[in-house]
Scaffold this active site. Structure first.
Site, PDB file in Angstrom:
ATOM      1  N   GLU A 168      26.365 -23.208 -16.307  1.00 52.59           N
ATOM      2  CA  GLU A 168      25.140 -22.446 -16.608  1.00 52.59           C
ATOM      3  C   GLU A 168      23.951 -23.171 -15.988  1.00 52.59           C
ATOM      4  O   GLU A 168      23.928 -24.395 -15.886  1.00 52.59           O
ATOM      5  CB  GLU A 168      24.970 -22.277 -18.118  1.00 52.59           C
ATOM      6  CG  GLU A 168      24.929 -23.581 -18.930  1.00 52.59           C
ATOM      7  CD  GLU A 168      23.528 -24.115 -19.093  1.00 52.59           C
ATOM      8  OE1 GLU A 168      22.578 -23.408 -18.732  1.00 52.59           O
ATOM      9  OE2 GLU A 168      23.386 -25.250 -19.567  1.00 52.59           O
ATOM     10  N   GLY A 222      19.475  -4.453 -29.749  1.00 48.43           N
ATOM     11  CA  GLY A 222      19.892  -5.619 -30.526  1.00 48.43           C
ATOM     12  C   GLY A 222      18.960  -6.790 -30.285  1.00 48.43           C
ATOM     13  O   GLY A 222      18.164  -6.793 -29.344  1.00 48.43           O
ATOM     14  N   CYS A 241      19.243 -26.174 -28.025  1.00 51.03           N
ATOM     15  CA  CYS A 241      20.076 -25.784 -29.158  1.00 51.03           C
ATOM     16  C   CYS A 241      21.428 -26.479 -29.144  1.00 51.03           C
ATOM     17  O   CYS A 241      22.066 -26.641 -30.191  1.00 51.03           O
ATOM     18  CB  CYS A 241      20.259 -24.270 -29.176  1.00 51.03           C
ATOM     19  SG  CYS A 241      21.009 -23.595 -27.680  1.00 51.03           S
ATOM     20  N   GLY A 282      20.249 -10.236 -30.911  1.00 50.85           N
ATOM     21  CA  GLY A 282      21.037 -11.465 -30.899  1.00 50.85           C
ATOM     22  C   GLY A 282      21.086 -12.133 -29.534  1.00 50.85           C
ATOM     23  O   GLY A 282      20.416 -11.707 -28.579  1.00 50.85           O
ATOM     24  N   GLN A 310      15.498 -26.926 -18.271  1.00 48.16           N
ATOM     25  CA  GLN A 310      15.177 -27.607 -19.530  1.00 48.16           C
ATOM     26  C   GLN A 310      14.995 -29.107 -19.309  1.00 48.16           C
ATOM     27  O   GLN A 310      14.090 -29.728 -19.883  1.00 48.16           O
ATOM     28  CB  GLN A 310      16.284 -27.348 -20.555  1.00 48.16           C
ATOM     29  CG  GLN A 310      16.346 -25.899 -21.019  1.00 48.16           C
ATOM     30  CD  GLN A 310      17.607 -25.596 -21.808  1.00 48.16           C
ATOM     31  OE1 GLN A 310      18.667 -26.215 -21.609  1.00 48.16           O
ATOM     32  NE2 GLN A 310      17.531 -24.626 -22.703  1.00 48.16           N
ATOM     33  N   SER A 368      21.970  -9.973 -26.447  1.00 52.01           N
ATOM     34  CA  SER A 368      20.867  -9.096 -26.045  1.00 52.01           C
ATOM     35  C   SER A 368      19.794  -9.879 -25.309  1.00 52.01           C
ATOM     36  O   SER A 368      19.222  -9.405 -24.316  1.00 52.01           O
ATOM     37  CB  SER A 368      20.272  -8.426 -27.282  1.00 52.01           C
ATOM     38  OG  SER A 368      21.226  -7.600 -27.914  1.00 52.01           O
ATOM     39  N   GLN A 391      20.599 -22.889 -16.889  1.00 51.41           N
ATOM     40  CA  GLN A 391      19.409 -23.060 -17.713  1.00 51.41           C
ATOM     41  C   GLN A 391      19.091 -24.532 -17.956  1.00 51.41           C
ATOM     42  O   GLN A 391      17.925 -24.921 -18.048  1.00 51.41           O
ATOM     43  CB  GLN A 391      19.599 -22.341 -19.051  1.00 51.41           C
ATOM     44  CG  GLN A 391      18.337 -22.280 -19.910  1.00 51.41           C
ATOM     45  CD  GLN A 391      18.568 -21.503 -21.197  1.00 51.41           C
ATOM     46  OE1 GLN A 391      19.704 -21.194 -21.559  1.00 51.41           O
ATOM     47  NE2 GLN A 391      17.495 -21.205 -21.900  1.00 51.41           N
TER      48      GLN A 391
END
Length: 414
Positions: free
Chosen positions: A115, A190, A51, A192, A121, A195, A117
């Site tokens: 981060e 939630g 993203c 979003g 990826q 969440s 992540q």
């Protein structure tokens, strides 16, 4: 051989542009990679699409032509004009490309520095291309070294130890409160980004996760991902007492939880309100601790400042690994030339042994011994020169020698 990266990230593009550039399914990505390698000046490639970034990572023999080809393919893929693509993209070549790749793998180029992540990826993107033969030795060397660099950054610095999102800070606070989240029950309200982060992080720490949202379809995939259960929003008041932790981040204009619930709670619990405006009203209960978004954000800001300091040390590691990688790469480049030298020495020894036997200077039975003697003499002569070549490669001062050797041996650049 050259390395080339075209980079579109949160730094140089807007979200709508990244959405157009994104590769949202495997078929689109594979078609793009196949067309990429149709060009004679591109050897290997893979696509990193998230993203926050779209990176085209490649090895090529002509960076200028390769970049033109990639821009044209991106234009056809996204519908964005060539002028805009060329104006926005960051281009990295050779050592700059390797430094950028190592920085990405070490999460130093991420929107949230530190981060973790991005490492997964990057690994998935590389494996996708490798399994389909769009990657080979050149990119494999670079990616493997990138992961070594990222591991040292994590081990030598605290850049990833301080959470810097409201949701991850909330989960960290829960861990401090309970000591461990293993076996604890958590309700996440939630659908979003906060969440999602909270649910995934809770799952990683062993908590039992339940999900709630006004539109349940929006959290079904997340529930499957975290092996969680779905709880209808209409049951909110009924289930509050069942959970050790509640994490809420909705877009409601009024609190969805307030002090009028008549809550009966016999053990300690922690509620984390990550919403603006707030989801949890004033609660006066001895067993309930409410953590407000302002407190969580203060921790986020403090952690971001600490990460910026750690980033300086991390970039020093990336710089060192970049230099080491290129020194190692140069040592690999000299070995084919050395191998060719010895191959030609063997051929010359065999030719000369056959000649002296053919001329009658030696009996035919001595041909093998003559060849061996000639080869040993040539190798003895070559040995100190080869040692000097390898020493130069180790010291990183080898480019001109490689070019000269390739010219002398009439070996075109790979």
């Amino acid at each position: 051989m050259h390395y080339l990266i075209l980079s579109f990230t949160h730094k140089n593009t807007t979200l709508p542009i990244r959405d157009k550039l994104a590769f949202n399914d495997d078929k689109t990505k594979e078609t793009f990679l196949a067309r990429t390698l149709e060009a004679p000046y591109l050897n290997e490639a893979f696509v990193l699409s998230t993203c926050n970034r779209i990176e085209l990572i490649s090895s090529c023999n002509n960076p200028g032509e390769a970049a033109k080809h990639l821009f044209m393919l991106l234009h056809e893929h996204s519908g964005i004009s060539l002028n805009e693509l060329e104006g926005r993209a960051e281009l990295f070549e050779d050592q700059g490309a390797i430094h950028h790749l190592f920085s990405v793998a070490s999460s130093l180029d991420s929107l949230i520095v530190g981060e973790t992540q991005i490492s997964g990826q990057l690994k998935d993107a590389y494996r996708f291309a490798l399994e389909r033969s769009y990657c080979g030795d050149k990119l494999t060397r670079a990616v493997n070294y990138a992961f070594k660099c990222a591991a040292e950054v994590r081990n030598r610095t605290d850049i990833s130890s301080k959470p810097v999102s409201v949701a991850s800070v909330a989960v960290a606070a829960a861990r401090r409160a309970f000591g461990t989240l293993s076996g604890k029950r958590a309700l996440v309200i939630g659908s979003g980004e906060m969440s999602v982060i909270a649910a995934r992080t809770l799952k990683n720490h062993g908590a039992e996760v339940s999900l709630m949202n006004r539109t349940m379809a929006k959290v079904e995939a997340l529930a499957e991902e975290v092996s969680g259960t779905l709880v209808p929003f209409t049951r909110l008041k009924d289930v509050l007492a069942e959970y050790d932790m509640i994490f809420t981040a909705t877009s409601a204009e009024e609190p969805i939880i307030d002090g009028k619930l008549g809550l009966k709670k016999e053990r300690e619990c922690h509620w984390f309100d990550m919403a603006v405006p707030r989801d949890i009203g004033d609660i006066d209960h001895a067993m309930v601790t409410v953590h407000r978004v302002d407190d969580l954000k203060n921790t986020v800001d403090e952690n971001i400042m600490l990460r910026e300091e750690e980033a300086k040390a991390s970039f020093a590691i990336v710089g060192r690994y970049t230099a080491e990688f290129y020194a190692w790469l140069k040592s690999l480049n000299i070995e084919p030339l050395i191998k060719e030298l010895y191959r030609r020495a063997d051929t010359a020894a065999a030719t000369e042994a056959a000649r002296v036997v053919g001329k009658g200077y030696l009996p035919e039975t001595y041909e093998a011994q003559a060849q061996k003697m000639a080869l040993q003499a040539i190798k003895r002569f070559l040995h100190p020169q080869v040692q000097q070549l390898r020493k130069a490669a180790d010291e990183g001062d080898i480019d001109a020698m490689i070019d000269s050797m390739a010219f002398i041996l009439d070996m075109s650049e790979e």
